[in-house]
Design a protein around this motif. Structure first.
Motif, PDB file in Angstrom:
ATOM      1  N   GLU C  36       0.848  -1.186   0.000  1.00  0.00           N
ATOM      2  CA  GLU C  36       0.000   0.000   0.000  1.00  0.00           C
ATOM      3  C   GLU C  36       0.888   1.242   0.000  1.00  0.00           C
ATOM      4  N   VAL C  37       0.685   2.083  -0.998  1.00  0.00           N
ATOM      5  CA  VAL C  37       1.513   3.278  -1.155  1.00  0.00           C
ATOM      6  C   VAL C  37       0.599   4.488  -1.315  1.00  0.00           C
ATOM      7  N   LEU C  38       0.904   5.548  -0.561  1.00  0.00           N
ATOM      8  CA  LEU C  38       0.163   6.795  -0.702  1.00  0.00           C
ATOM      9  C   LEU C  38       0.981   7.739  -1.579  1.00  0.00           C
ATOM     10  N   CYS C  39       0.401   8.116  -2.727  1.00  0.00           N
ATOM     11  CA  CYS C  39       1.097   8.983  -3.679  1.00  0.00           C
ATOM     12  C   CYS C  39       0.418  10.346  -3.690  1.00  0.00           C
ATOM     13  N   THR C  40       1.195  11.407  -3.470  1.00  0.00           N
ATOM     14  CA  THR C  40       0.631  12.754  -3.554  1.00  0.00           C
ATOM     15  C   THR C  40       1.433  13.562  -4.566  1.00  0.00           C
ATOM     16  N   ALA C  41       0.736  14.465  -5.233  1.00  0.00           N
ATOM     17  CA  ALA C  41       1.394  15.363  -6.182  1.00  0.00           C
ATOM     18  C   ALA C  41       1.211  16.784  -5.669  1.00  0.00           C
ATOM     19  N   GLN C  88      17.192   6.389  -2.599  1.00  0.00           N
ATOM     20  CA  GLN C  88      17.546   7.368  -3.630  1.00  0.00           C
ATOM     21  C   GLN C  88      17.411   6.768  -5.023  1.00  0.00           C
ATOM     22  N   GLU C  89      17.785   5.515  -5.144  1.00  0.00           N
ATOM     23  CA  GLU C  89      17.677   4.836  -6.432  1.00  0.00           C
ATOM     24  C   GLU C  89      16.209   4.783  -6.867  1.00  0.00           C
ATOM     25  N   ILE C  90      15.342   4.460  -5.920  1.00  0.00           N
ATOM     26  CA  ILE C  90      13.923   4.338  -6.252  1.00  0.00           C
ATOM     27  C   ILE C  90      13.324   5.689  -6.595  1.00  0.00           C
ATOM     28  N   GLN C  91      13.641   6.712  -5.847  1.00  0.00           N
ATOM     29  CA  GLN C  91      12.995   7.995  -6.143  1.00  0.00           C
ATOM     30  C   GLN C  91      13.497   8.588  -7.457  1.00  0.00           C
ATOM     31  N   ARG C  92      14.720   8.287  -7.823  1.00  0.00           N
ATOM     32  CA  ARG C  92      15.203   8.713  -9.138  1.00  0.00           C
ATOM     33  C   ARG C  92      14.443   7.978 -10.251  1.00  0.00           C
ATOM     34  N   LEU C  93      14.193   6.683 -10.035  1.00  0.00           N
ATOM     35  CA  LEU C  93      13.436   5.901 -11.025  1.00  0.00           C
ATOM     36  C   LEU C  93      12.015   6.435 -11.195  1.00  0.00           C
ATOM     37  N   THR C 113       6.086  17.763  -7.307  1.00  0.00           N
ATOM     38  CA  THR C 113       6.803  16.747  -6.538  1.00  0.00           C
ATOM     39  C   THR C 113       5.849  15.620  -6.202  1.00  0.00           C
ATOM     40  N   LEU C 114       6.237  14.429  -6.573  1.00  0.00           N
ATOM     41  CA  LEU C 114       5.443  13.240  -6.261  1.00  0.00           C
ATOM     42  C   LEU C 114       6.024  12.597  -5.017  1.00  0.00           C
ATOM     43  N   ASP C 115       5.270  12.581  -3.932  1.00  0.00           N
ATOM     44  CA  ASP C 115       5.715  11.896  -2.727  1.00  0.00           C
ATOM     45  C   ASP C 115       5.052  10.532  -2.674  1.00  0.00           C
ATOM     46  N   CYS C 116       5.868   9.503  -2.630  1.00  0.00           N
ATOM     47  CA  CYS C 116       5.342   8.137  -2.608  1.00  0.00           C
ATOM     48  C   CYS C 116       5.768   7.517  -1.290  1.00  0.00           C
ATOM     49  N   ASP C 117       4.842   7.372  -0.380  1.00  0.00           N
ATOM     50  CA  ASP C 117       5.161   6.851   0.949  1.00  0.00           C
ATOM     51  C   ASP C 117       4.501   5.502   1.150  1.00  0.00           C
ATOM     52  N   VAL C 118       5.330   4.534   1.470  1.00  0.00           N
ATOM     53  CA  VAL C 118       4.864   3.159   1.608  1.00  0.00           C
ATOM     54  C   VAL C 118       4.280   2.963   2.999  1.00  0.00           C
ATOM     55  N   LEU C 119       2.991   2.660   3.078  1.00  0.00           N
ATOM     56  CA  LEU C 119       2.345   2.400   4.371  1.00  0.00           C
ATOM     57  C   LEU C 119       2.497   0.934   4.754  1.00  0.00           C
ATOM     58  N   THR C 120       2.389   0.050   3.784  1.00  0.00           N
ATOM     59  CA  THR C 120       2.631  -1.376   4.015  1.00  0.00           C
ATOM     60  C   THR C 120       3.413  -1.914   2.826  1.00  0.00           C
ATOM     61  N   ALA C 121       4.458  -2.675   3.129  1.00  0.00           N
ATOM     62  CA  ALA C 121       5.329  -3.197   2.080  1.00  0.00           C
ATOM     63  C   ALA C 121       5.164  -4.699   1.987  1.00  0.00           C
ATOM     64  N   ASP C 122       4.871  -5.189   0.790  1.00  0.00           N
ATOM     65  CA  ASP C 122       4.852  -6.636   0.560  1.00  0.00           C
ATOM     66  C   ASP C 122       5.342  -6.938  -0.854  1.00  0.00           C
ATOM     67  N   GLY C 124       7.217  -5.112  -4.546  1.00  0.00           N
ATOM     68  CA  GLY C 124       6.719  -4.293  -5.647  1.00  0.00           C
ATOM     69  C   GLY C 124       6.370  -2.873  -5.276  1.00  0.00           C
ATOM     70  N   THR C 125       7.013  -2.314  -4.226  1.00  0.00           N
ATOM     71  CA  THR C 125       6.617  -0.968  -3.810  1.00  0.00           C
ATOM     72  C   THR C 125       6.996   0.079  -4.844  1.00  0.00           C
ATOM     73  N   ARG C 126       8.154  -0.072  -5.499  1.00  0.00           N
ATOM     74  CA  ARG C 126       8.543   0.971  -6.455  1.00  0.00           C
ATOM     75  C   ARG C 126       7.617   0.958  -7.670  1.00  0.00           C
ATOM     76  N   CYS C 127       7.179  -0.239  -8.070  1.00  0.00           N
ATOM     77  CA  CYS C 127       6.266  -0.328  -9.213  1.00  0.00           C
ATOM     78  C   CYS C 127       4.899   0.248  -8.852  1.00  0.00           C
ATOM     79  N   ALA C 128       4.407  -0.104  -7.676  1.00  0.00           N
ATOM     80  CA  ALA C 128       3.127   0.466  -7.238  1.00  0.00           C
ATOM     81  C   ALA C 128       3.223   1.982  -7.169  1.00  0.00           C
ATOM     82  N   ALA C 129       4.360   2.482  -6.702  1.00  0.00           N
ATOM     83  CA  ALA C 129       4.534   3.930  -6.586  1.00  0.00           C
ATOM     84  C   ALA C 129       4.424   4.599  -7.953  1.00  0.00           C
ATOM     85  N   ILE C 130       5.044   4.026  -8.958  1.00  0.00           N
ATOM     86  CA  ILE C 130       4.979   4.623 -10.308  1.00  0.00           C
ATOM     87  C   ILE C 130       3.542   4.608 -10.822  1.00  0.00           C
ATOM     88  N   THR C 131       2.877   3.473 -10.673  1.00  0.00           N
ATOM     89  CA  THR C 131       1.502   3.345 -11.186  1.00  0.00           C
ATOM     90  C   THR C 131       0.566   4.323 -10.473  1.00  0.00           C
TER      91      THR C 131
END
Lengths: 238, 238, 238, 238, 238, 238
Positions: C36-41, C88-93, C113-122, C124-131
């Motif tokens: 679960e990722v919360l993405c804000t712009a 840092q690698e993930i946020q650059r991606l 600025t897109l803030d992608c904060d992971v609330l629960t990790a299981d 694929g968090t970087r992929c969920a963040a992009i989507t």
């Protein structure tokens, strides 16, 4: 007999390789025995805040050591997140030494940063850095003259440095790492081509030393830097 | 025609200089055209906390760039007090790539740190670092075998890397800086001596690219790394 | 059979919740299974220094994980005083991926600025963040259009990401944490709505993999992202 | 005539106040004219890692300046998050100077930290710190002897420091801030009670200087430290 | 009339969602109006150094805010490299408040870290964090009892917090952000289920306030926390 | 009987020494028993960014403790590279307290930084800092009036602080370190000369406390600050 087997007044083999860095406006790789330092001079068309609008230039230095320049690997300062006290002390010394032979008014509002990075360390790295940085700085100023950024080379003299130490109570020239670790005293001399003293950092590691010993060390430093000045002149094609 | 004038499938001149660092257990200076990276391998007789007591070794990497390795001077990371995201991303890649060809059980509880320091940058520094670090690592393991610290060299294969890119829609091999800056896509391939893929990092800089183009890039990478593997074997005297 | 029991080509349950953050100009909470990722712009009316006066906008991303998003608690990066290399690698991606589908000239001098904060990790968090970030970004641009800050939505296409891996030598889609930890290889694909490849990050965790396997992974990624594109369109009400 | 109007060989008024800090095992507040430094010596029953198990003690120093010790307020180093190069250079000097007169074998595995905090700065703070720290250290060792932690005071001699400079080409003793800012050269001498040289840091601020001038500065330093040694002896009640 | 239109003694709508975090031993999402905080309790089987071997446990807290929890985006503390003074002040308060109702001897040598992360901020985040953290902590202890790590739940009472303020000179309960920004005074009360005062932080933002006003604020806080205690009991199923 | 043997309502001996710092525009050394804090006020002719152009001034504070101000030596915050949460909490409190009695509009666009450095700590350092800083601030404003930088002193009242605590269930005034460590509750009161409450920070260290006890503590604080206000007036010559 000193550990290196050299005569008390013998420098290690000196090699200056001007132009060693492809992108820098001026550069010089210096070797003193095993010690090897890459010095680059980078020119920028503006000065730090405290000099803005004063019509003067600035010359400063940064110093670093590759993690495996030494016998056993040291921490990478960038990874640790700060420069050690030793690093900062050395880079301040290099900057002061070079500024002593530059007419900063004649530079105009340019900055030159001297990066001195130690590729292999075997004693005397700060002294090698000063001697090599002078060549890099000279070449960078020549580059600025050629590009018509400044009218004439604002260097007003040569500067070079060498370390001397007391071994068995007697002064010896140009300590390598093994000698430096065991010396009774260790002194770095920064001298100008006309015999002036720019900086002395003399430290008793064990017993305090005497005035006569200080003068003996200074005499050796004069002899050693005479050879370094000749090598610098050859490196810049003078 | 690509900017460098090279054929689409031509590498730059490769020079590997094994043993370039005096103090390191293994080292290699690698040049690919103007790009020049000094790779050292430092052996330590203990492993990080998460591996203690597991009978396995560790291989990790650190990456750095001298401030004036580039066209214009960059900040010294040690002075700024932190490593950039790019630096960390690259050093993680180098570590993963080398671990892919090491039998860490066979190492025993040793650590090897690969320091890859860029002396001159002209594109492809991370790939050059991987290719050169493999030689440094191999030599460090040979050193450990000679010192009877380990029974046999735990390297189980070769690994090398090369960047490819799309230029005018067509794949080209081994981008230099000017090509890399203008390419439509840029892909780094880390491959093994037996043709396996260890890592692909492919990025569209402008237009997204197609599967066929990806395969074209991979084909060139196979050709390029074949030459790099030969150069590595020569460097270690195999 | 893969650990999750899903078919090789089955995504986890996807839930996109647009507008999940009260204050942000655009936002989306994305769930892929337990992840679960919360993405804000967040929109700002100025651009970073390197773009000032160029008439272009900027899109960048930051990524974080709540300390107890994971099985065992991790350090809080703010308390430790620095972001990890992985972060840092993930946020650059994420930033690169989103910029690939934005006409930055059409944005004008705005930053998002897109803030992608992971609330629960299981997994694929970087992929969920992009989507999820694509939805947040789209909504933020709609907000700017509604406020007449820009004339039209400068998004030129969809982008989404999914991870695939090799399990027992066979490609499987959308790895969860247990699968990711044990997979032979792990590949993140960032694809556009029209089938273009924006980024591939493929890593062999154990054995190197082969070209045919890479193509198998890419095929699954196309199938998975097709479902993600549909979910994104639904989330923005298209 | 020098700016302060003092004779060339005149020290400023010296006041040593032993026991100035309530909690410390040893302490001394030293004033040299307006310059005022609080020196405390803190004893700890263990040594740093590199000395553990060697049966030797350690003496080290830290140096700081209150933000408004100076004419205009300086940054608080704790707020800025790092110590300046100057601070580190000075604290290393203080530590080396004091270690030169301590029999560290005789200390046993104790550590003493000398904190030298400048309350008011008017030139010569590092020298005042060394002179005052010697008193604090002596008192801390006396405290350890009184507590029967060590058998005898392991101090083997006195150490004190003074700065001298060239003014109108002539040597003058004990520069205050106004003199220091305008001097042609500035030299810090750390000398022992028996006339030995522990450290010299001599820097040409403008023109390089000559050997004869160096000897003139050293002569004044001997005269000045003779007075400081007397004041130290009085402070410890010897 | 206060800005929110609520009665002077009316809390905002309270929602406590126990078990909101998948991985944590105890967790609670708390909403007070728009303010939303995710509280997790993480159990570790060891205590900090200063408690080792004393047979006592430890409860501590960390606090954070997502960058876009607020009206305009704030810096990410992890990116800036340090936590603000406000963050540290709040997390110290949360830790102290919870420790006030735990029998740390009865915990044994366990540590519990309460992470309180603000997802949306609209005033009163520190108070919401304390109230929610109590539920997370209670559930984590229940988990430890269920796992037979401890014999009984060592919580000895309830604790909750609420902010009150002076509006037009009159006390009002549970300030939202708009009210908090404009209030004459702002006071946070941490109270126990049995009516004891654990902590008061009362600050005049404009005019100093009087004792009678303080008592008015305290009276409202008692009323507000009574409702919070009921909600907590419901959340833990008591 | 409280540990110090003082009557429940007795302050320690108070000494205020105005003008204690040579360079500062305003200063005051305050002693409360053994606790000793040097407060300096530094004036700068500009305001922080968030106030620029608003015609208002700013008053802020920094707090520090010399490493050996305490019973056992603490880390130097400058060496550790960050200020503790406690330090930041205290300096925020000092700044708020002083701003409560300044007409910032009347200051014009000046900034004053109050540096409060603890030379000896024996409890109550934050309260002593507030009381002493008021004197330093007053003197700095007088200096500005004398220099005709501002027309009149913009201080609109006195502010002082004192800590009280519960000892054996009974309120006692002005805790020293031994009392503070063992008290059941500890409360800092910041009051104005006209009896208003600026800030209360009351914390139960053990048992929660009751409203009646709070009022008892507040009563003592009123009595204690009355004496402090008199001492302040004397110190400024009012």
């Amino acid at each position: 007999m000193r550990p290196s087997g050299r005569a008390a007044d013998a420098l290690r083999t000196i090699i200056l390789e001007p132009g060693a860095a492809h992108h820098a406006e001026g550069s010089c790789r210096i070797r003193m025995g095993l010690t090897e330092v890459l010095c680059t001079a980078s020119v920028e068309g503006r000065v730090p805040g405290f000099l803005r609008g004063k019509g003067e230039g600035w010359v400063t230095a940064e110093y670093g050591m590759l993690p495996r320049a030494t016998h056993s690997r040291g921490d990478r300062e960038a990874a640790r997140g700060k420069q050690s006290g030793r690093t900062q002390e050395i880079q301040r010394l290099i900057g002061r030494s070079l500024r002593a032979v530059v007419d900063r008014k004649a530079m105009g509002e340019l900055s030159i940063t001297l990066d001195c990075d130690v590729l292999t360390a075997d004693g005397g790295t700060r002294c090698a850095a000063i001697t090599g940085a002078w060549v890099a700085l000279h070449l960078a100023f020549q580059h600025c003259v050629a590009k018509r950024v400044i009218a004439a080379n604002p260097i007003i003299g040569q500067v070079a440095a060498v370390s001397c130490g007391l071994w068995g109570g007697e002064p010896v020239l140009d300590l390598d790492y093994a000698e430096d670790s065991a010396a009774q005293a260790d002194a770095n001399f920064v001298l100008t081509g006309t015999g002036g003293i720019v900086e002395i950092q003399a430290t008793a590691e064990g017993e305090p030393f005497a005035e006569a010993q200080l003068l003996g060390l200074l005499g050796l430093a004069r002899k050693g830097t005479a050879e370094l000045f000749a090598a610098q002149r050859k490196a810049i094609g003078a």
